[in-house]
Scaffold this motif. Structure first.
Motif, PDB file in Angstrom:
ATOM      1  N   VAL A 239      42.592  37.629  32.048  1.00 24.68           N
ATOM      2  CA  VAL A 239      44.263  38.156  32.928  1.00 24.68           C
ATOM      3  C   VAL A 239      44.887  39.514  32.306  1.00 24.68           C
ATOM      4  O   VAL A 239      44.166  39.866  31.233  1.00 24.68           O
ATOM      5  CB  VAL A 239      45.379  37.386  32.929  1.00 24.68           C
ATOM      6  CG1 VAL A 239      45.134  36.049  33.629  1.00 24.68           C
ATOM      7  CG2 VAL A 239      45.643  37.374  31.060  1.00 24.68           C
ATOM      8  N   ILE A 240      45.222  40.984  33.143  1.00 22.85           N
ATOM      9  CA  ILE A 240      44.856  41.814  32.569  1.00 22.85           C
ATOM     10  C   ILE A 240      46.523  41.946  32.354  1.00 22.85           C
ATOM     11  O   ILE A 240      46.919  41.835  34.384  1.00 22.85           O
ATOM     12  CB  ILE A 240      44.363  43.191  33.136  1.00 22.85           C
ATOM     13  CG1 ILE A 240      43.168  43.033  32.755  1.00 22.85           C
ATOM     14  CG2 ILE A 240      45.188  44.568  32.324  1.00 22.85           C
ATOM     15  CD1 ILE A 240      42.520  44.129  33.500  1.00 22.85           C
ATOM     16  N   THR A 241      48.005  42.259  31.601  1.00 19.07           N
ATOM     17  CA  THR A 241      49.031  42.455  32.820  1.00 19.07           C
ATOM     18  C   THR A 241      49.959  43.812  32.446  1.00 19.07           C
ATOM     19  O   THR A 241      49.480  44.703  31.743  1.00 19.07           O
ATOM     20  CB  THR A 241      49.719  41.404  31.845  1.00 19.07           C
ATOM     21  OG1 THR A 241      49.681  41.499  30.326  1.00 19.07           O
ATOM     22  CG2 THR A 241      49.265  40.100  32.141  1.00 19.07           C
ATOM     23  N   GLY A 242      50.948  43.531  32.405  1.00 18.24           N
ATOM     24  CA  GLY A 242      51.704  45.223  32.432  1.00 18.24           C
ATOM     25  C   GLY A 242      51.217  46.421  33.279  1.00 18.24           C
ATOM     26  O   GLY A 242      50.654  46.223  33.987  1.00 18.24           O
ATOM     27  N   ALA A 243      51.308  47.749  32.211  1.00 13.75           N
ATOM     28  CA  ALA A 243      50.867  48.277  32.090  1.00 13.75           C
ATOM     29  C   ALA A 243      49.334  48.031  32.057  1.00 13.75           C
ATOM     30  O   ALA A 243      48.982  49.677  32.778  1.00 13.75           O
ATOM     31  CB  ALA A 243      51.336  49.033  30.903  1.00 13.75           C
TER      32      ALA A 243
END
Length: 370
Positions: A239-243
């Protein structure tokens, strides 16, 4: 999970729609007879009537009746039920609240998908299709609406107010690629819920941005290995999150907070490997382990609901068209009741087919003590 509370006291709260001059059975007895018959998994109304007739003595004895409803009356029941779907939906929501009073206290995972009743097709008329939302914890279809020829995403929007009423702001719905569009994701966000939807070729530009984002190493990932029939199934979820989520994806869909990559590798006995990579987004911050569990769990709507309704309750084989939506909603209730008893639903239905007293006890738990 404790067995479900009987839905019978809730269903009998629906106002009796019968004309006073045509009432031959008490309202609660009529509901009990029909639900008992549905628990036996009949493929159609004729089979339901025949099963009831075959167990008339036992049913009449325990329900205090001198006769049972005939085929014409049961048809009329389902025809009328389709005219009272809002009342049916209302009492089913009350049943869910009673069965799951802590639903507002934690994140509730739901799955949305369409269900086609193949047997309802007629010459010159397509089969009926319903959009439904499945509550994994109770194995229950909590809401359903007729697709009525609309695009799936348009129809699904009609169900969102029901979810907010039932679960507040603590729900996340998984959907398939047909629902990956900005308008629906925006409506889900406005309703206070969250979503997880895949990125496929119908959103090709977003999928390409997802591929590009994962060319850089993801810091959160999980690996799950399973051996199945001599094969090795390996799932790697990152997963890659946020900004770190590309702005182009955030602009394409509302409220994106998590970008997910799931690599599924199957190694056969002969050493041949098959690899498939999929991408998804969610409007909720998720860890890799949460994303894997929620995304994989989406198929519970197919395996635990639609498949059971077709294979065990013969929903696809039923030719009923007028009254089909009401019966489909009751089939969802039957699946929840059976799932609350055992994972071996097919075996249980076979037992219920020859033991109507056991079916009655599922609906009237204190019957055994009488």
């Amino acid at each position: 999970m404790r067995p479900p509370i009987s839905p019978l006291p809730f269903l009998t709260q629906i106002p009796d729609w019968r004309a006073p001059t045509r009432i031959h059975y008490p309202w609660d007895a009529l509901w009990t007879v029909i639900l008992t018959g549905l628990l036996a998994g009949p493929p159609n109304i004729l089979a339901l009537t025949q099963w009831l007739a075959g167990h008339r003595e036992v049913l009449c004895q325990h329900l205090g009746l001198d006769r049972l409803p005939q085929q014409a009356m049961i048809y009329r029941f389902f025809w009328s039920l389709d005219q009272h779907l809002p009342e049916l939906q209302g009492v089913l929501l009350d049943w869910v609240k009673a069965q799951h009073p802590t639903a507002h206290d934690h994140l509730v995972i739901l799955a949305g998908d369409g269900k086609v009743l193949k047997g309802s097709a007629r010459e010159g008329r397509t089969a009926l299709s319903f959009l439904s939302i499945f509550f994994h914890e109770l194995a229950l279809t909590v809401a359903q609406v007729d697709q009525a020829g609309r695009h799936e995403a348009k129809g699904m929007q009609d169900l969102l107010p029901t979810l907010t009423t039932l679960f507040g702001n603590g729900w996340l719905m998984t959907l398939d690629a047909a629902y990956t569009e900005r308008e629906l994701t925006t409506r889900i966000d406005e309703a206070g819920g969250a979503y997880l939807v895949p990125l496929k070729n119908n959103t090709r530009s977003l999928k390409e941005w997802a591929k590009f984002a994962f060319t850089y190493p993801a810091h959160d990932h999980v690996v799950d290995v399973e051996r199945r029939s001599g094969e090795i199934w390996e799932r790697r979820t990152s997963v890659i999150t946020g900004a770190q989520v590309p702005e182009e994806i955030k602009e394409g869909l509302c409220g994106v907070q998590t970008l997910i990559r799931r690599e599924h590798q199957v190694t056969r006995r002969d050493g041949i490997q098959r690899v498939e990579v999929r991408y998804a987004v969610s409007s909720r911050l998720l860890t890799a382990q949460e994303a894997e569990r929620i995304w994989r769990g989406h198929w519970g709507i197919e395996n635990r609901s639609h498949h059971c309704r077709d294979v065990v309750l013969h929903e696809d084989a039923c030719r009923l068209r007028r009254g089909a939506q009401g019966r489909a909603m009751l089939n969802g209730v039957i699946v929840a009741l059976l799932s609350g008893q055992t994972c071996q639903i097919t075996a249980l239905v076979r037992h219920l087919t020859i033991d109507p007293l056991l079916a009655l006890q599922l609906l009237i738990p204190d019957l055994a003590s009488r």
